[in-house]
Write a protein that holds these residues in place. Structure first.
Motif, PDB file in Angstrom:
ATOM      1  N   TRP A  29       0.828  -1.213   0.000  1.00  0.00           N
ATOM      2  CA  TRP A  29       0.000   0.000   0.000  1.00  0.00           C
ATOM      3  C   TRP A  29       0.857   1.256   0.000  1.00  0.00           C
ATOM      4  CZ3 TRP A  29      -4.565   1.803  -1.115  1.00  0.00           C
ATOM      5  CH2 TRP A  29      -4.964   3.050  -0.614  1.00  0.00           C
ATOM      6  N   ASP A  30       0.628   2.108  -0.985  1.00  0.00           N
ATOM      7  CA  ASP A  30       1.342   3.381  -1.133  1.00  0.00           C
ATOM      8  C   ASP A  30       2.854   3.188  -1.248  1.00  0.00           C
ATOM      9  OD1 ASP A  30       1.231   6.084  -1.580  1.00  0.00           O
ATOM     10  OD2 ASP A  30       1.314   6.638   0.535  1.00  0.00           O
ATOM     11  N   ARG A  31       3.265   1.999  -1.701  1.00  0.00           N
ATOM     12  CA  ARG A  31       4.690   1.720  -1.848  1.00  0.00           C
ATOM     13  C   ARG A  31       5.060   1.332  -3.278  1.00  0.00           C
ATOM     14  NH1 ARG A  31       3.496  -0.092   3.318  1.00  0.00           N
ATOM     15  NH2 ARG A  31       4.938   0.558   4.961  1.00  0.00           N
ATOM     16  N   HIS A 181      -5.371   5.927  -5.770  1.00  0.00           N
ATOM     17  CA  HIS A 181      -4.764   4.606  -5.680  1.00  0.00           C
ATOM     18  C   HIS A 181      -5.624   3.679  -6.537  1.00  0.00           C
ATOM     19  CE1 HIS A 181      -1.945   5.421  -2.350  1.00  0.00           C
ATOM     20  NE2 HIS A 181      -2.884   6.223  -1.881  1.00  0.00           N
ATOM     21  N   PRO A 249       0.193   2.570  -6.636  1.00  0.00           N
ATOM     22  CA  PRO A 249      -0.083   3.721  -5.773  1.00  0.00           C
ATOM     23  C   PRO A 249      -0.393   4.986  -6.576  1.00  0.00           C
ATOM     24  CG  PRO A 249       1.988   2.633  -5.181  1.00  0.00           C
ATOM     25  CD  PRO A 249       1.584   2.110  -6.512  1.00  0.00           C
TER      26      PRO A 249
END
Length: 457
Positions: A29-31, A181, A249
């Motif tokens: 997540w968000d990476r 996202h 992301p």
């Protein structure tokens, strides 16, 4: 393969177990982008469902019922330009000849027809808010998001499904990034995507020097074929097939790359900005998340305390009870809709008859919320209606919804008899009750069902 959580018969769900989301949050997540192969075991969005959603959207678009940014966009791919790159034109007012229709029968028949119409040119269809056009698709995404929300604190951000349908070679609007996202469901064919982290392309001369661009929309303008080759050399490539799920992301640039034949996908975008209806609120006005146990439930559910505080604070500052009522309504619709943009598509059904049976589902409860200044708001699946019952009827309405949310079949006539039994002072008419039950059917908060005895035979 990680099996989705079980769903009720006839109610497809893409819910994934908490263990999956715990691992996903820690690693991806968000990476970084990631591909999950065969995650849903054939239970994901189907080509026929997507085709039906496109047909519904076509009919509404041609009637002028959908605003331009919510209708279908139709792209035609032309020959490569002088710089060696393909270019596209968009039909801002496409005719029935270009769009799917019921006469096409299915997606493949439509592709054959439109290929003849275009003389063999490649094409692409893009539809936003697909979940508002098809009930089964809405259910699937609602279940998917519910499993996200139950596994961690939920950002108060809206979600939207977009469909990409066609045999185009590249994303018609080129290399770009969204303010979302993206969860990307491959429905048909093969989907190959090039992806770049924000920093890989952020210094290009056509981009603004905006520190907030990492979480905003942006587009790359390739100069020529040589420039394209240099950019592609830096890309990470994910290739998915029908039944696969991709994620990338908000920070990542992306573009679809050429594959053979028809390719269909449905993206679920999770916004990084607050819902549009509160965009005028000052920074920090609203809480950042809602705990899983604060999401809409049946008996005794109330708006989350942090939201109630923010609503009261804003209404005092504005000295407007009407504003607090409006914002309360929007928040309740947002939460009962599972954060999906737009309510579930309405059911086109006849009014209920006294002898018919109905039932609700506890997974998507009907909720009631007192409104500032008086009245009661009833909401289900992103729909809502304000009622003005007398005090004697207020509690009866809440009891009615508690009964329905139990999930057991209920006869319309018996519900009406129980509602008005020994009611002192008619603060709610029989006609108003029938209209409310009909609205719940339209909102798909309840559905017609067989009586209990016939189901046991």
């Amino acid at each position: 393969m990680i099996a989705p959580a079980p769903a009720s018969p006839g109610a497809p769900s893409l819910a994934l177990p908490r263990s999956f989301w715990k691992d996903f949050t820690r690693k991806h997540w968000d990476r970084e982008p990631v591909l999950f192969q065969g995650l849903f075991g054939g239970q994901g969005p189907s080509l026929q469902d997507i085709f039906e959603a496109l047909v519904e959207a076509t009919e509404r678009t041609l009637k002028g019922e959908l605003p331009p940014h919510r209708g279908i966009r139709f792209f035609i791919e032309h020959e490569d330009g002088p710089n060696g790159l393909p270019y596209y034109s968009i039909l801002f007012a496409p005719s029935q000849a270009h769009l799917p229709s019921r006469e096409d029968r299915d997606a493949h028949a439509y592709v054959e027809r439109i290929t003849r119409v275009l003389g063999g040119k490649r094409f692409g269809l893009v539809l936003n808010r697909t979940q508002t056009q098809h009930w089964r698709h809405w259910q699937q995404l609602h279940g998917f998001l519910a499993s996200v929300h139950e596994s961690s604190s939920m950002p108060l951000r809206s979600s939207d499904s977009a469909v990409f349908f066609g045999n185009y070679r590249y994303t018609p609007f080129g290399i770009h990034k969204d303010d979302l996202h993206i969860f990307y469901f491959v429905v048909e064919g093969t989907k190959r995507l090039s992806l770049w982290p924000f920093e890989a392309l952020s210094q290009r001369e056509e981009l603004p020097r905006d520190p907030g661009l990492r979480q905003r929309n942006g587009i790359i303008t390739l100069r020529d074929k040589a420039d394209e080759e240099r950019v592609l050399a830096q890309a990470t490539v994910l290739e998915g097939r029908a039944g696969d799920l991709m994620y990338w992301p908000v920070s990542h640039w992306h573009r679809a790359e050429p594959t053979q034949g028809l390719s269909v996908s449905a993206s679920l975008g999770l916004a990084v900005t607050p819902p549009e209806f509160i965009s005028m609120a000052p920074p920090g006005e609203w809480p950042e998340s809602v705990r899983p146990n604060e999401m809409p439930a049946g008996k005794g559910w109330r708006m989350p305390a942090a939201l109630r505080t923010a609503l009261r604070r804003q209404s005092r500052r504005q000295e407007m009870t009407a504003l607090e009522r409006e914002r309360t309504t929007e928040w309740v619709r947002f939460l009962t809709g599972g954060t999906l943009e737009g309510a579930a598509p309405v059911a086109r059904e006849a009014p209920l008859q006294p002898q018919e049976w109905i039932r609700a589902t506890a997974r998507r409860p009907i909720v009631s919320v007192p409104l500032p200044g008086g009245g009661l708001l009833v909401s289900a699946n992103g729909h809502a209606q304000a009622l003005a019952p007398a005090p004697t009827a207020h509690r009866r309405l809440e009891q009615l919804l508690e009964t329905l949310n139990g999930g057991k079949p209920q006869q319309v006539e018996q519900l009406e008899q129980a509602f008005f039994h020994r009611m002192t002072g008619r603060g709610f008419s029989r006609n108003a009750l029938r209209l409310l039950l009909d609205e719940l059917v339209r909102w798909r908060g309840v559905e017609r069902c067989e009586p209990p005895s016939s189901r046991r035979r």
